[in-house]
Write an enzyme that holds these catalytic residues in place. Structure first.
Site, PDB file in Angstrom:
ATOM      1  N   ASP A   1      14.009  66.055  56.119  1.00  0.00           N
ATOM      2  CA  ASP A   1      14.881  66.501  57.397  1.00  0.00           C
ATOM      3  C   ASP A   1      14.578  66.042  58.529  1.00  0.00           C
ATOM      4  OD1 ASP A   1      16.856  67.997  58.546  1.00  0.00           O
ATOM      5  OD2 ASP A   1      15.662  69.963  58.566  1.00  0.00           O
TER       6      ASP A   1
ATOM      7  N   CYS B   1      21.192  65.196  60.848  1.00  0.00           N
ATOM      8  CA  CYS B   1      21.556  66.010  62.078  1.00  0.00           C
ATOM      9  C   CYS B   1      22.376  65.063  63.084  1.00  0.00           C
ATOM     10  CB  CYS B   1      20.698  66.929  62.633  1.00  0.00           C
ATOM     11  SG  CYS B   1      19.286  66.342  63.286  1.00  0.00           S
TER      12      CYS B   1
ATOM     13  N   ASP C   1       4.538  66.686  59.016  1.00  0.00           N
ATOM     14  CA  ASP C   1       5.433  66.676  60.331  1.00  0.00           C
ATOM     15  C   ASP C   1       4.245  65.902  61.354  1.00  0.00           C
ATOM     16  OD1 ASP C   1       8.023  68.195  61.464  1.00  0.00           O
ATOM     17  OD2 ASP C   1       6.396  67.881  62.835  1.00  0.00           O
TER      18      ASP C   1
ATOM     19  N   ALA D   1       5.977  60.315  59.696  1.00  0.00           N
ATOM     20  CA  ALA D   1       6.439  60.709  58.269  1.00  0.00           C
ATOM     21  C   ALA D   1       6.566  59.236  57.455  1.00  0.00           C
ATOM     22  CB  ALA D   1       7.969  61.197  58.566  1.00  0.00           C
TER      23      ALA D   1
ATOM     24  N   PHE E   1       9.162  65.863  57.486  1.00  0.00           N
ATOM     25  CA  PHE E   1       9.687  66.477  58.822  1.00  0.00           C
ATOM     26  C   PHE E   1      10.059  67.882  58.627  1.00  0.00           C
ATOM     27  CE2 PHE E   1      11.665  62.164  57.944  1.00  0.00           C
ATOM     28  CZ  PHE E   1      11.197  61.292  58.953  1.00  0.00           C
TER      29      PHE E   1
END
Length: 410
Positions: free
Chosen positions: A315, A355, A266, A295, A244
């Protein structure tokens, strides 16, 4: 779809139009007085007059005893029906008001960083609810993710230019948050002009290429800066896998700090092209490779190929952006850990990031450890990282502390 960039202007509500809105008894007035910046729709008296207010309208907020609490921006279309703007209910949102907040935000960043590449405004924590501003040298990108900011965008832009002296200001209208506020997805040029191509951004010794008009969010994720640096500190001589990768965040930082090689994965070909351009600008293209694809599929394929890395970092995007997606999101984080762990060499490092607003640190850590265990590996947690100081956290608002990074030695 995002429209082509163009100039835009907005006419804010006049001061004489200001209404008064009142909390319901069920609302937590004490939390709001102590800094919680939001009023939810089920906490406000929503009579016919309140429902008739235009999105972004300014109003005086009162508690149940009619005591003033401050100035809020109201949006009857949003679950966050009111956002606290100022403790003074009679505050005027003129250019000076915006300049004071922007100057305070810039002063902090200037003390933190030697070069003007950072998040300049991080929404509520910088006193501008729903507003994100990232700075790229002499260009700023504004995300006005709340209706009140859209209504005052021309004044905000003028204040931004006055405080920072930047030559160009762009508006980025992408993202789900604007939709929740009833706003469109039309981006534009607010001042100056859009860049001809990607801009080089120096960070942690690496060079990143940021596409400010066609890339994800504002073009670059500044929040991971300290986590890039930590991973890079472990990368000398290492074989690195960055999954990612976007524009090569972890991979390029690792190469700048002596990694033997880096593979960036990615799903976006344009993002990987930017990562390749960054590697070429740094003179490390001979140690850099990319692989486009889903991914999860690429992780499984790498294992089938017998690939092994000393440092693996994943990530992913927010798998749990809101509470309804929490369970599915945690399963996805567990799956990432389960697929990535077998690729880590003995005594190597696995970095896992989230996140997601809805997944707190404890839940994310549990999912990560479970995934590592189901891969037949055991890990010792050596570091927990968060967003950089240009993304300050508002203690009263858990959502402002969204980024978590866990580093395990396997």
């Amino acid at each position: 779809m995002t429209a082509p960039f163009s100039d835009s202007a907005h006419t804010p509500q006049t001061e004489t139009d200001r209404a008064t809105v009142r909390l319901l008894p069920k609302a937590n007035a004490r939390a709001i007085r102590h800094g919680f910046p939001w009023v939810y729709a089920n906490e406000l008296v929503t009579d016919r007059r309140t429902k008739a207010l235009s999105p972004g309208a300014l109003a005086r907020l009162e508690d149940t005893t009619r005591q003033p609490m401050g100035l809020v921006a109201v949006n009857p279309l949003s679950k966050i029906i009111a956002r606290m703007l100022d403790e003074d209910p009679e505050a005027r949102l003129d250019q000076g008001w915006f300049e004071a907040r922007l100057a305070r935000a810039q002063d902090l960043r200037a003390r933190l960083y030697d070069a003007p590449f950072y998040r300049l405004v991080h929404a509520e924590t910088d006193g501008l609810p729903g507003v994100v501003i990232d700075r790229f040298g002499d260009t700023c990108v504004i995300q006005p993710n709340a209706a009140w900011a859209e209504a005052h965008l021309s004044t905000l832009t003028a204040a931004l230019v006055a405080v920072t002296g930047v030559a160009h200001v762009l508006k980025n209208a992408a993202g789900r948050t604007r939709g929740l506020e009833g706003l469109d997805d039309v981006s534009g040029v607010l001042h100056g002009q859009a860049p001809d191509g990607p801009l080089p951004v120096p960070m942690n010794g690496a060079t990143y290429l940021a596409d400010l008009t066609g890339g994800q969010k504002t073009g670059l994720f500044y929040d991971q800066r300290p986590n890039h640096a930590f991973a890079a500190s472990l990368a000398r001589g290492a074989r690195v896998l960055d999954v990612f990768a976007h524009v090569g965040g972890f991979g390029l930082a690792a190469l700048a700090n002596g990694a033997a090689g880096a593979l960036c994965v990615d799903g976006s070909a344009p993002a990987l092209d930017l990562a390749q351009g960054g590697a070429e600008a740094m003179g490390v293209a001979d140690r850099f490779a990319t692989r486009q694809g889903d991914a999860f599929d690429v992780l499984a394929a790498l294992r089938a190929e017998g690939a092994e890395f000393d440092l693996v970092i994943c990530d992913p995007p927010a798998f749990a952006p809101a509470k309804p997606a929490l369970d599915a999101g945690l399963r996805a984080y567990e799956r990432v850990a389960r697929l990535a762990a077998p690729l880590v060499a003995e005594n190597g490092i696995l970095g896992l990031c989230s996140c997601s607003h809805a997944a707190d640190l404890g839940a994310f850590r549990t999912a990560s450890v479970r995934g590592i265990g189901r891969a037949g590996r055991r890990g010792a947690l050596i570091h927990t990282g968060f967003a950089g100081p240009d993304h300050p956290l508002l203690p009263q608002l858990a959502e402002s502390g969204y980024l978590k990074s866990l580093f395990f030695r396997l």
